[in-house]
Structure formats: structure tokens, C-alpha cells
Design an enzyme around this catalytic site. Sequence first.
Site, PDB file in Angstrom:
ATOM      1  N   LYS A  99     -15.591 106.682  15.695  1.00 37.42           N
ATOM      2  CA  LYS A  99     -15.058 105.182  14.757  1.00 37.42           C
ATOM      3  C   LYS A  99     -13.813 105.474  14.261  1.00 37.42           C
ATOM      4  CE  LYS A  99     -16.082 102.926  10.779  1.00 37.42           C
ATOM      5  NZ  LYS A  99     -17.131 102.714   9.263  1.00 37.42           N
ATOM      6  N   ALA A 186     -18.898  97.008   7.296  1.00 38.33           N
ATOM      7  CA  ALA A 186     -18.409  96.990   5.893  1.00 38.33           C
ATOM      8  C   ALA A 186     -18.661  95.705   5.200  1.00 38.33           C
ATOM      9  CB  ALA A 186     -17.030  97.438   5.901  1.00 38.33           C
ATOM     10  N   GLY A 187     -19.294  95.747   4.131  1.00 41.23           N
ATOM     11  CA  GLY A 187     -19.292  94.638   3.411  1.00 41.23           C
ATOM     12  C   GLY A 187     -20.691  94.025   3.165  1.00 41.23           C
ATOM     13  N   THR A 209     -23.640 101.540   2.378  1.00 41.98           N
ATOM     14  CA  THR A 209     -23.982 101.445   1.210  1.00 41.98           C
ATOM     15  C   THR A 209     -25.007 100.459   0.610  1.00 41.98           C
ATOM     16  OG1 THR A 209     -21.497 101.734   1.128  1.00 41.98           O
ATOM     17  CG2 THR A 209     -22.747 101.035  -1.169  1.00 41.98           C
TER      18      THR A 209
END
Lengths: 256, 72
Positions: A99, A186-187, A209
Site C-alpha cells: 500500500k 481512510a475516514g 481507527t
Amino acid sequence: MKDEFKVAGTKLKSRLIVGTGKYKSFKQTAEAIKASGADMVTVAVRRVNILDKNKPTLMDYINPKKIIYLPNTAGCFTSNDALRTLRLAREMGGWKLVKLEVLGDKKTLYPNMIETLKSTKILVKEGFKVMVYCTDDPIMTKKLEDVGASAIMPLAAPIGSGLGIQNKVNIKIIKEQTKVPVIVDAGVGSASDASIAMELGCDGVLINTAIAEAKKPILMAEAMKFAVISGRKSYLAGRMKKKNFGSPSSPTKNLI
Amino acid sequence: MNNLKKIKIQLNGGEYILKNGSNLNDLLKILKKDNNKVAIELNGEIADKKKYKKIILKNKDKLEIVQFIGGG
């Protein structure tokens, strides 16, 4: 119904890819991965601990023979740093599927797309299969695909923000024009965000996350697993048309 | 005679003292690191895993030994 998911020739059982950062312990990381059902996880490359020789490592808890490691270049702000990191990852044990993530700004963690494109070109020439973290800009993602990216991974929102998909239109445009897998990276903040990504037609979602910082990470890992599955099924099923007025679900004839 | 001397290398950003004549494999043994779980960069170049035994460290060599850790 057969619904295969392949990235650069590698078949994955789950459309959910999870990160291994920010967990309280390696034990919790391993439990979360198991609950998520993911068979691919991102990992970072860092210096070994010289002082504490017996400190356990990620590999002691997550067997790279059972779970596919996807080395990342997190924390790299230049093409050179990213290339150096991935070449080391390859030397560690033949990792070619990687990645790429070249950041451009410490505050937003937005990717530097000029350095990202440059790095993708070089890595592809060196034989790497590159999954590329990128902005949700359809022109840039097209350029990445043209130089040989194995997967396009547009951000939903800044890394670690949990804001969910900010630009559904762009994600949809990117998915429609891209031949390689599109994975929202992400996000994502909650299970519904993951479902939305899948309903837009994306091939997969990468989450770290949102799981690691949930109050109950293992439970959230499981929630994400189902969210990705249900979002995918919903996409494949094809949603009903939206209407501005009501339409009764029961027959209106033969009312008593 | 030369073999009794010690050498000073730069290891992961710090100074590290080693016996003269040590190779990369010796260093990994001292650090208790598994050959298959690390990668080494020696003076800016990636060291070939198959040659760790043959690569003898010299004074002022700059080394980076890395591994996989958790990351997103």
C-alpha cells in the site's frame, strides 16, 4: 451467488481490509482482526527495538502465513522515503503487494498526489503490485490506473477523522471509470459509513481507527464485517427508485 | 590482532559497539532478532538476506534494522 474479490491476482474472502495500528495490545489487534473476518491487514515498517530484545512483535500475534500482510508507507512524506520503506518490506519476506501512501500535509494527512503518482510509476516498474492511497479526484485516480496501480484507494475523509464519506459523487465517478478494484481507505467512522461505501459500488473498504478507537473494538470489528457484507449485497441487489411521495405497501383494492 | 579490536557502528540512529569481524547474522543473534522478520539497510543500500553471513561490518557503518509493526 458467486462474488469474487481479487486484488492484483490475490483472491480475498473479505472485502474488508483492516489496519493494525492504534490498538491497546497485540492481543486486542489479533482479536479485532478475527472478529472483522478480514484476510488482509495493513502493517507499517519501523525500526526494531534494540534495547528491549525480548519485546513481542506483531508477527508473534498475527501469522503472515494465515493473514496477508499489506506493508504500507504510513508516515512517508516524500517519494524517496516511500520507495525505501517498500523496498525494505520486500526484502523482509518477498512482499510485493503493497500500500503506497505519500502524505503531503501533517495536519490533514492529505496525500501528496504528485509524489504518489511518481512513486507508483517507479514501484510498478520494479515489479511491485501497488494499492494506492489517494485523493477522491477522478483525474488523479485515472492517472494512477494508467501507470499501473493495482487498486485505487480514495479517501472518504482525512485519515483517522471518522467523518465518513464526504464526496459520494466523486467516489461513484471513480468507481464507474476504474477497471482495477476501488477500495475506500481512510475516514470511515461507523458501520453505516462502510455500508455506504459498498453501496456506492466500491470493491472494498479499508478501516483502522474506526475499529481501534471504538469503545469496544472487537464488537466494532464485527459490526464492520457485517456492514461491508450488507452494503455489498445491497449494491448487488440494486436499490429501488427514490420517489418524492408515498406509495402503499399493501394492496389498495378489496379494502373492507 | 585485528580481530580483538571493537568497532563502532550507527545502529537505528544510535551508537553500537561490536566485535571486529562481526557479520550481519552475528548482530541479529546478539539483538535476538529473527532473520525472517527483519530487513536491513547498510549504508543506504538494502542488504541481501542470503548474504547476511558474508557481510562483515566495518567501523562507522550505518545500519537500519526494521520490522513490521501495527499500522493503518
